[in-house]
Design a protein around this motif. Structure first.
Motif, PDB file in Angstrom:
ATOM      1  N   LEU A 195       3.340  23.819 -16.160  1.00 50.37           N
ATOM      2  CA  LEU A 195       3.312  22.336 -16.245  1.00 50.37           C
ATOM      3  C   LEU A 195       4.350  21.675 -15.256  1.00 50.37           C
ATOM      4  O   LEU A 195       5.450  22.146 -15.235  1.00 50.37           O
ATOM      5  CB  LEU A 195       3.837  21.799 -17.773  1.00 50.37           C
ATOM      6  CG  LEU A 195       2.820  22.331 -18.748  1.00 50.37           C
ATOM      7  CD1 LEU A 195       3.551  21.912 -20.266  1.00 50.37           C
ATOM      8  CD2 LEU A 195       1.595  21.761 -18.927  1.00 50.37           C
ATOM      9  N   THR A 196       3.832  20.702 -14.310  1.00 50.42           N
ATOM     10  CA  THR A 196       4.671  19.898 -13.487  1.00 50.42           C
ATOM     11  C   THR A 196       4.695  18.736 -14.091  1.00 50.42           C
ATOM     12  O   THR A 196       4.008  17.940 -14.205  1.00 50.42           O
ATOM     13  CB  THR A 196       4.173  19.894 -11.993  1.00 50.42           C
ATOM     14  OG1 THR A 196       2.999  19.298 -12.150  1.00 50.42           O
ATOM     15  CG2 THR A 196       4.116  21.461 -11.536  1.00 50.42           C
TER      16      THR A 196
ATOM     17  N   GLN B 183      20.311  22.662 -16.716  1.00 51.35           N
ATOM     18  CA  GLN B 183      20.346  24.022 -16.703  1.00 51.35           C
ATOM     19  C   GLN B 183      18.990  24.642 -16.760  1.00 51.35           C
ATOM     20  O   GLN B 183      17.959  23.813 -17.496  1.00 51.35           O
ATOM     21  CB  GLN B 183      21.307  24.478 -17.960  1.00 51.35           C
ATOM     22  CG  GLN B 183      22.643  24.330 -17.694  1.00 51.35           C
ATOM     23  CD  GLN B 183      23.475  24.732 -18.769  1.00 51.35           C
ATOM     24  OE1 GLN B 183      23.078  26.025 -19.273  1.00 51.35           O
ATOM     25  NE2 GLN B 183      24.592  24.255 -18.968  1.00 51.35           N
ATOM     26  N   ILE B 184      18.734  25.909 -16.298  1.00 52.34           N
ATOM     27  CA  ILE B 184      17.237  26.385 -16.222  1.00 52.34           C
ATOM     28  C   ILE B 184      17.291  27.419 -17.472  1.00 52.34           C
ATOM     29  O   ILE B 184      18.520  28.260 -17.696  1.00 52.34           O
ATOM     30  CB  ILE B 184      16.895  27.046 -15.176  1.00 52.34           C
ATOM     31  CG1 ILE B 184      16.866  25.932 -13.960  1.00 52.34           C
ATOM     32  CG2 ILE B 184      15.386  27.814 -15.351  1.00 52.34           C
ATOM     33  CD1 ILE B 184      15.850  24.952 -14.184  1.00 52.34           C
ATOM     34  N   VAL B 185      16.492  27.519 -18.514  1.00 51.96           N
ATOM     35  CA  VAL B 185      16.470  28.278 -19.616  1.00 51.96           C
ATOM     36  C   VAL B 185      15.297  29.371 -19.238  1.00 51.96           C
ATOM     37  O   VAL B 185      14.153  28.904 -19.081  1.00 51.96           O
ATOM     38  CB  VAL B 185      16.335  27.642 -21.001  1.00 51.96           C
ATOM     39  CG1 VAL B 185      16.126  28.442 -22.062  1.00 51.96           C
ATOM     40  CG2 VAL B 185      17.492  26.621 -21.206  1.00 51.96           C
ATOM     41  N   ASN B 186      15.761  30.623 -19.407  1.00 51.30           N
ATOM     42  CA  ASN B 186      14.811  31.524 -19.322  1.00 51.30           C
ATOM     43  C   ASN B 186      14.623  32.563 -20.489  1.00 51.30           C
ATOM     44  O   ASN B 186      15.542  32.719 -21.118  1.00 51.30           O
ATOM     45  CB  ASN B 186      15.258  32.719 -18.231  1.00 51.30           C
ATOM     46  CG  ASN B 186      15.112  31.749 -16.740  1.00 51.30           C
ATOM     47  OD1 ASN B 186      14.098  31.417 -16.211  1.00 51.30           O
ATOM     48  ND2 ASN B 186      16.222  31.752 -15.982  1.00 51.30           N
ATOM     49  N   VAL B 187      13.503  32.875 -20.837  1.00 48.99           N
ATOM     50  CA  VAL B 187      13.347  33.585 -22.070  1.00 48.99           C
ATOM     51  C   VAL B 187      12.291  34.837 -21.743  1.00 48.99           C
ATOM     52  O   VAL B 187      11.369  34.710 -21.196  1.00 48.99           O
ATOM     53  CB  VAL B 187      12.659  32.682 -23.266  1.00 48.99           C
ATOM     54  CG1 VAL B 187      12.157  33.505 -24.452  1.00 48.99           C
ATOM     55  CG2 VAL B 187      13.521  31.433 -23.573  1.00 48.99           C
TER      56      VAL B 187
ATOM     57  N   VAL C 103      14.133  18.356 -22.627  1.00 46.48           N
ATOM     58  CA  VAL C 103      13.337  19.214 -22.024  1.00 46.48           C
ATOM     59  C   VAL C 103      12.798  18.833 -20.742  1.00 46.48           C
ATOM     60  O   VAL C 103      11.939  17.921 -20.993  1.00 46.48           O
ATOM     61  CB  VAL C 103      12.490  20.122 -22.652  1.00 46.48           C
ATOM     62  CG1 VAL C 103      11.707  21.194 -22.214  1.00 46.48           C
ATOM     63  CG2 VAL C 103      13.353  20.735 -24.116  1.00 46.48           C
ATOM     64  N   LYS C 104      12.886  19.437 -19.649  1.00 45.04           N
ATOM     65  CA  LYS C 104      12.214  19.083 -18.342  1.00 45.04           C
ATOM     66  C   LYS C 104      11.332  19.928 -17.648  1.00 45.04           C
ATOM     67  O   LYS C 104      11.867  21.089 -17.846  1.00 45.04           O
ATOM     68  CB  LYS C 104      13.260  18.398 -17.426  1.00 45.04           C
ATOM     69  CG  LYS C 104      14.121  17.038 -17.973  1.00 45.04           C
ATOM     70  CD  LYS C 104      14.968  16.424 -16.757  1.00 45.04           C
ATOM     71  CE  LYS C 104      15.517  15.001 -17.293  1.00 45.04           C
ATOM     72  NZ  LYS C 104      16.403  14.444 -16.354  1.00 45.04           N
ATOM     73  N   GLY C 105      10.476  19.570 -16.826  1.00 46.74           N
ATOM     74  CA  GLY C 105       9.814  20.430 -16.279  1.00 46.74           C
ATOM     75  C   GLY C 105      10.492  20.774 -14.540  1.00 46.74           C
ATOM     76  O   GLY C 105      11.242  20.219 -14.235  1.00 46.74           O
ATOM     77  N   PRO C 106       9.770  21.581 -14.132  1.00 45.03           N
ATOM     78  CA  PRO C 106       8.748  22.473 -14.273  1.00 45.03           C
ATOM     79  C   PRO C 106       8.595  23.256 -15.284  1.00 45.03           C
ATOM     80  O   PRO C 106       9.710  23.868 -15.608  1.00 45.03           O
ATOM     81  CB  PRO C 106       8.200  23.106 -13.001  1.00 45.03           C
ATOM     82  CG  PRO C 106       9.388  23.190 -11.941  1.00 45.03           C
ATOM     83  CD  PRO C 106      10.387  22.034 -12.600  1.00 45.03           C
ATOM     84  N   ILE C 107       7.755  23.601 -16.009  1.00 49.95           N
ATOM     85  CA  ILE C 107       7.829  24.470 -17.294  1.00 49.95           C
ATOM     86  C   ILE C 107       6.673  25.591 -16.916  1.00 49.95           C
ATOM     87  O   ILE C 107       5.753  25.480 -16.548  1.00 49.95           O
ATOM     88  CB  ILE C 107       7.393  23.904 -18.472  1.00 49.95           C
ATOM     89  CG1 ILE C 107       8.395  23.005 -18.761  1.00 49.95           C
ATOM     90  CG2 ILE C 107       7.280  24.956 -19.774  1.00 49.95           C
ATOM     91  CD1 ILE C 107       8.100  21.768 -19.900  1.00 49.95           C
ATOM     92  N   THR C 108       7.140  26.971 -17.193  1.00 51.57           N
ATOM     93  CA  THR C 108       6.027  28.114 -17.002  1.00 51.57           C
ATOM     94  C   THR C 108       6.148  28.811 -18.183  1.00 51.57           C
ATOM     95  O   THR C 108       7.194  28.792 -18.848  1.00 51.57           O
ATOM     96  CB  THR C 108       6.588  29.038 -15.832  1.00 51.57           C
ATOM     97  OG1 THR C 108       7.907  29.569 -16.041  1.00 51.57           O
ATOM     98  CG2 THR C 108       6.274  28.460 -14.561  1.00 51.57           C
TER      99      THR C 108
END
Length: 138
Positions: A12-13, A90-94, A125-130
């Protein structure tokens, strides 16, 4: 030898916040199909990966990331705390792993704002989202 059975992804952009302060919601979904006729399905797993931005404008904002397979929670992160207001993108990675079940499996990425009852909480929460799901046969 491991082999990829199926792969599903969502990208998602967005220009702006996806979720603002609230009790938490599903952001996006993805799915994989594990064919019951494929012998690799019976010794398989699904690797789930997500990445998205979080912007905090107040002190001590907490979020939790959840991943659901249908109505079943398969992953829940510990609370992530953000301390610096104003410039705290910040970027959150899961990364999570689920046992491979035959059939079509739909996964939902959710975010919970743990202190949303705090009137000073301003988190987005902001994009881009993968969000990806990779079914791997062992």
């Amino acid at each position: 030898m491991a082999s990829i059975i199926d792969y599903g992804s969502t990208f998602l952009t967005v220009d702006g916040p996806v979720l603002a302060v609230g009790v938490g919601q599903g952001i996006t979904t993805t799915s994989v199909f594990l064919d019951p006729a494929n012998p690799a399905t019976y010794r398989s797993r699904v690797e789930l990966k997500a990445s998205f931005g979080v912007d905090s404008f107040s002190f001590t904002d907490d979020i939790r990331v959840d991943i659901y397979r249908g109505a079943t929670k398969v992953y829940s992160s510990p609370l992530n705390r953000f301390f610096e207001p104003g410039n705290n993108l910040q970027i959150v990675n899961v990364l999570a792993v689920d046992g491979g079940l035959p059939g079509t499996q739909i996964y939902t990425l959710g975010v919970l704002f743990a202190n949303s009852n705090n009137p000073g909480s301003l988190i987005q929460v902001k994009g881009p989202i993968t969000f990806t799901a990779t079914a791997i046969g062992l």
